[in-house]
Write a protein that holds these residues in place. Structure first.
Motif, PDB file in Angstrom:
ATOM      1  N   LEU A 163      17.864  -7.136  -7.241  1.00  0.00           N
ATOM      2  CA  LEU A 163      18.720  -5.949  -7.186  1.00  0.00           C
ATOM      3  C   LEU A 163      19.802  -6.112  -6.114  1.00  0.00           C
ATOM      4  O   LEU A 163      20.974  -5.762  -6.328  1.00  0.00           O
ATOM      5  CB  LEU A 163      17.845  -4.729  -6.876  1.00  0.00           C
ATOM      6  CG  LEU A 163      18.382  -3.378  -7.306  1.00  0.00           C
ATOM      7  CD1 LEU A 163      18.535  -3.304  -8.807  1.00  0.00           C
ATOM      8  CD2 LEU A 163      17.462  -2.256  -6.804  1.00  0.00           C
ATOM      9  N   ILE A 164      19.410  -6.671  -4.970  1.00  0.00           N
ATOM     10  CA  ILE A 164      20.385  -6.911  -3.894  1.00  0.00           C
ATOM     11  C   ILE A 164      21.468  -7.871  -4.397  1.00  0.00           C
ATOM     12  O   ILE A 164      22.665  -7.643  -4.198  1.00  0.00           O
ATOM     13  CB  ILE A 164      19.689  -7.483  -2.629  1.00  0.00           C
ATOM     14  CG1 ILE A 164      18.788  -6.418  -2.007  1.00  0.00           C
ATOM     15  CG2 ILE A 164      20.725  -7.971  -1.613  1.00  0.00           C
ATOM     16  CD1 ILE A 164      18.022  -6.885  -0.779  1.00  0.00           C
ATOM     17  N   VAL A 165      21.027  -8.951  -5.069  1.00  0.00           N
ATOM     18  CA  VAL A 165      21.994  -9.941  -5.590  1.00  0.00           C
ATOM     19  C   VAL A 165      22.946  -9.253  -6.568  1.00  0.00           C
ATOM     20  O   VAL A 165      24.173  -9.416  -6.481  1.00  0.00           O
ATOM     21  CB  VAL A 165      21.270 -11.116  -6.302  1.00  0.00           C
ATOM     22  CG1 VAL A 165      22.274 -12.121  -6.853  1.00  0.00           C
ATOM     23  CG2 VAL A 165      20.315 -11.815  -5.353  1.00  0.00           C
ATOM     24  N   ALA A 166      22.380  -8.475  -7.480  1.00  0.00           N
ATOM     25  CA  ALA A 166      23.207  -7.830  -8.507  1.00  0.00           C
ATOM     26  C   ALA A 166      24.204  -6.858  -7.872  1.00  0.00           C
ATOM     27  O   ALA A 166      25.400  -6.881  -8.205  1.00  0.00           O
ATOM     28  CB  ALA A 166      22.313  -7.102  -9.507  1.00  0.00           C
ATOM     29  N   LEU A 167      23.722  -6.024  -6.937  1.00  0.00           N
ATOM     30  CA  LEU A 167      24.623  -5.057  -6.300  1.00  0.00           C
ATOM     31  C   LEU A 167      25.704  -5.757  -5.494  1.00  0.00           C
ATOM     32  O   LEU A 167      26.865  -5.342  -5.493  1.00  0.00           O
ATOM     33  CB  LEU A 167      23.820  -4.099  -5.399  1.00  0.00           C
ATOM     34  CG  LEU A 167      22.924  -3.107  -6.141  1.00  0.00           C
ATOM     35  CD1 LEU A 167      22.073  -2.307  -5.166  1.00  0.00           C
ATOM     36  CD2 LEU A 167      23.774  -2.157  -7.000  1.00  0.00           C
ATOM     37  N   TYR A 168      25.317  -6.831  -4.820  1.00  0.00           N
ATOM     38  CA  TYR A 168      26.298  -7.574  -4.022  1.00  0.00           C
ATOM     39  C   TYR A 168      27.391  -8.149  -4.929  1.00  0.00           C
ATOM     40  O   TYR A 168      28.581  -8.021  -4.654  1.00  0.00           O
ATOM     41  CB  TYR A 168      25.594  -8.690  -3.248  1.00  0.00           C
ATOM     42  CG  TYR A 168      26.561  -9.569  -2.489  1.00  0.00           C
ATOM     43  CD1 TYR A 168      27.166  -9.102  -1.321  1.00  0.00           C
ATOM     44  CD2 TYR A 168      26.898 -10.845  -2.932  1.00  0.00           C
ATOM     45  CE1 TYR A 168      28.069  -9.880  -0.628  1.00  0.00           C
ATOM     46  CE2 TYR A 168      27.794 -11.629  -2.243  1.00  0.00           C
ATOM     47  CZ  TYR A 168      28.386 -11.143  -1.089  1.00  0.00           C
ATOM     48  OH  TYR A 168      29.297 -11.929  -0.414  1.00  0.00           O
ATOM     49  N   TYR A 226      29.654 -16.143  -2.063  1.00  0.00           N
ATOM     50  CA  TYR A 226      28.309 -16.732  -2.021  1.00  0.00           C
ATOM     51  C   TYR A 226      27.276 -15.686  -1.573  1.00  0.00           C
ATOM     52  O   TYR A 226      27.592 -14.803  -0.775  1.00  0.00           O
ATOM     53  CB  TYR A 226      28.272 -17.891  -1.022  1.00  0.00           C
ATOM     54  CG  TYR A 226      28.814 -19.221  -1.514  1.00  0.00           C
ATOM     55  CD1 TYR A 226      29.414 -19.345  -2.752  1.00  0.00           C
ATOM     56  CD2 TYR A 226      28.713 -20.357  -0.720  1.00  0.00           C
ATOM     57  CE1 TYR A 226      29.906 -20.570  -3.181  1.00  0.00           C
ATOM     58  CE2 TYR A 226      29.204 -21.585  -1.135  1.00  0.00           C
ATOM     59  CZ  TYR A 226      29.801 -21.685  -2.365  1.00  0.00           C
ATOM     60  OH  TYR A 226      30.286 -22.887  -2.780  1.00  0.00           O
ATOM     61  N   PRO A 227      26.028 -15.847  -2.026  1.00  0.00           N
ATOM     62  CA  PRO A 227      24.960 -14.942  -1.571  1.00  0.00           C
ATOM     63  C   PRO A 227      24.712 -15.089  -0.060  1.00  0.00           C
ATOM     64  O   PRO A 227      25.169 -16.056   0.556  1.00  0.00           O
ATOM     65  CB  PRO A 227      23.748 -15.399  -2.371  1.00  0.00           C
ATOM     66  CG  PRO A 227      24.268 -16.201  -3.494  1.00  0.00           C
ATOM     67  CD  PRO A 227      25.546 -16.800  -3.025  1.00  0.00           C
TER      68      PRO A 227
END
Lengths: 452, 147
Positions: free
Chosen positions: A316-321, A166-167
């Motif tokens: 970008l944070i979501v994608a990298l995570y 999960y995010p």
């Protein structure tokens, strides 16, 4: 430092951002504050949490990461506000008066008092929140607040006990506050944050409808939300669903307001910022953000650029995570497409979800039907594109259940109570957007009245 | 020329506001009563504070190892077993609990029992040496040289 202090710092930072990005478009009087104060909470919480996660990933320890994240977000907000936020508010058309508005205001005060009482009671019964709070959201916050083991929040060993895929926005926000106070795991922080999110959601619905429609529509919208029993239930659960609703409602309001001002760029940027924060809060937020992006690109075309640019950092944070840290998620299977027997079960689930939102005769859906039947729809219906993100979210829920690789009944029972609750503030907002405003003056039938 | 109608007036508008307001107040009173009943029955429903207290000595005694083993004596595969593991995980985070007893790389193991038992004997079966009985059903083991 008390549990409330880091929350107030984030809230203050958020206010400068909101004041800067709504500058020149803000209303006068109480509607301004009823909009800016609740909207400041998600902007402050979300921005600080994104920066906190970035600093942890860069190798900082929790305390310096928390202090830096909040101070940078606050300083950037103040700088932006200094540059453009202190502008005088644009004169706005006085909203039509309704002589009987006092009925709604009294009701709102009574409901608000009972709601606050229930929130206080809930804090004694669930000091660590409901099950998913300590199994998922606050558990992962403990990792994010720990020295050197922050990426334990995404450890594959947690699968089965938690959801490491999960995010992390809401857990990051709680962790940041814990890092400030040095009391990781203390229940008061997520409890205060959860209560602040629930109260902000009520006020935001009120302020959002007030600014795009009128005060009474805002009050009615807030009353419908407060007649939703699952909203009461989850207000003290310390889950991420109410914060998610807050981000989504903020994003939708900003977009609608921007559309009413010829796609005002700062408001669109605010919408993109909040939508991407929703995506970093829960996967459902990602679906909503995609739907809103689609709607804005369709409706605003080239003017959609500020929205996309503002959404980029958190996206970008979501994608990298998802690509680098989160364990692979094998919950869906395209083979399930052939299993059409799932469709009636899913529709039955949604029907049950709607029915369990309240009790008759004060069921929130009944209140919405009464409002629509008595007030009627505006002619012509404007800003229909606002339905797209809400419909996308509903379709996303349906698809997630339909394609779920695990036992459908188990998944449906796990999701019970939360799915429609997430969408409820959006449903209320979009419905009242299309309804006529209560007015004491003779019915308006004005060929040249300005579209708002 | 298109005609815009944006306001509702008269009895319909008053009725809409009055009905929604009255029913929302009814709902609030009802939900408050419901919450009052529910919360008076259960103080700290999940007893998480109690779980945190039970495992409080583990981090220091395990040198704050990032991963430690965990097992409990609840019925295997039951909801109760999973709930006990989940609440223990919250109490012990940021230490990650490993439930797979085949993991040879894990040095410390925590036993979570809800009744007095032969703790040393249970450990021996799994190749674990008893380090300390920490009370309230919490037992610390260390992987023995033999396993």
């Amino acid at each position: 430092m008390t549990a409330a202090a880091p929350l107030l710092i984030a809230w203050a930072a958020g206010w400068f951002w909101v004041a800067a990005l709504t500058a020149g478009r803000r209303a006068h009087g109480p509607s301004r504050w009823l909009l800016e104060i609740p909207l400041a909470f998600p902007v402050g919480a979300g921005g600080g949490s994104c920066l906190y996660f970035a600093f942890l990933a860069a190798g900082l320890n929790p305390f310096p990461a928390a202090v830096l994240a909040d101070l940078i977000w606050l300083a950037a907000g103040v700088a932006l506000w200094w540059k453009r936020g202190r502008r005088c508010a644009a004169p706005v058309e006085k909203p039509p008066g309704f002589r009987f508005a006092w009925i709604a205001w009294i009701a709102l005060a009574v409901c608000g008092a009972f709601f606050l009482g229930a929130v206080y009671q809930g804090s004694t019964a669930l000091p660590q929140g409901d099950r998913d709070a300590w199994a998922i959201w606050n558990l992962r916050a403990k990792f994010l607040a720990s020295d050197g083991n922050w990426n334990g929040a995404a450890a594959p060993e947690l699968i089965g006990r938690s959801h490491p895929e999960y995010p992390l926005l809401w857990s990051g926000f709680v962790a940041k506050a814990w890092a400030w106070t040095g009391r990781a795991g203390a229940g008061t922080t997520p409890m205060t944050a959860g209560a602040a999110a629930a109260i902000s959601l009520i006020l935001l619905l009120l302020g959002a409808l007030w600014t795009v429609r009128d005060a009474v529509s805002g009050a009615l919208g807030a009353l419908v939300l407060m007649s939703t029993v699952t909203f009461w239930q989850y207000a003290m659960a310390q889950y991420a669903d109410i914060p998610l609703s807050l981000f989504m409602l903020g994003a939708l309001w900003s977009a609608v307001r921007a559309a009413g001002d010829e796609w005002d760029s700062p408001l669109l940027a605010l919408s993109g910022l909040l939508a991407s924060m929703a995506a970093w809060t829960k996967d459902e937020g990602l679906v909503f953000a995609a739907g809103l992006a689609l709607a804005i690109v369709i409706a605003a075309r080239k003017s959609a650029l500020p929205w996309l640019l503002a959404a980029l950092p958190a996206a970008l944070i979501v994608a990298l995570y998802k690509l680098l840290l989160a364990p692979p998620f094998k919950e869906w299977s395209l083979a399930r497409l052939a299993d059409v027997s799932r469709i009636p079960s899913i529709f039955t689930f949604f029907l049950d979800e709607f029915l369990s939102l309240g009790r008759f005769p004060s069921h929130p859906m009944l209140l919405l039907i009464v409002s629509a039947a008595l007030l009627g729809f505006r002619r012509p219906v404007a800003q229909l594109w606002a339905v797209i993100p809400v419909a996308t979210l509903a379709a996303g829920h349906f698809a997630a259940f339909y394609l779920s690789a695990s036992d459908l009944q188990g998944r449906l029972s796990n999701a019970a109570g939360r799915i429609v609750l997430q969408m409820m503030p959006l449903l209320i907002f979009t419905l009242f957007l299309f309804l006529k405003s209560p007015d004491s003056a003779p019915a308006t039938s004005n060929p040249k009245r300005k579209k708002r | 020329m298109s005609t815009q109608t944006t306001t509702a007036t008269g009895a319909r508008a008053i009725a809409a506001v009055a009905i929604v307001s009255a029913l929302a107040v009814v709902a609030s009173i009802e939900y408050y009563g419901l919450f009052e009943k529910l919360t008076s029955k259960s103080g700290d429903a999940y007893r998480i504070r109690n779980v945190v207290e039970r495992f409080a000595q583990i981090p220091d005694r395990t040198g704050r190892a990032p991963r430690i083993g965990y097992f409990n004596d609840r019925t295997p595969g039951s909801v109760v077993q999973q709930s006990a593991a989940t609440s223990a995980q919250f109490a012990l985070a940021p230490q990650i609990l490993i439930l797979d007893d085949n993991r040879k790389d894990i040095e410390f193991w925590v036993g979570d029992f809800n009744a007095p038992r032969d703790f040393a004997g249970i450990g021996k079966v799994q190749g674990l040496d008893l380090v300390a009985d920490l009370g309230q059903g919490v037992v610390l083991y260390r992987r023995g040289a033999g396993k």
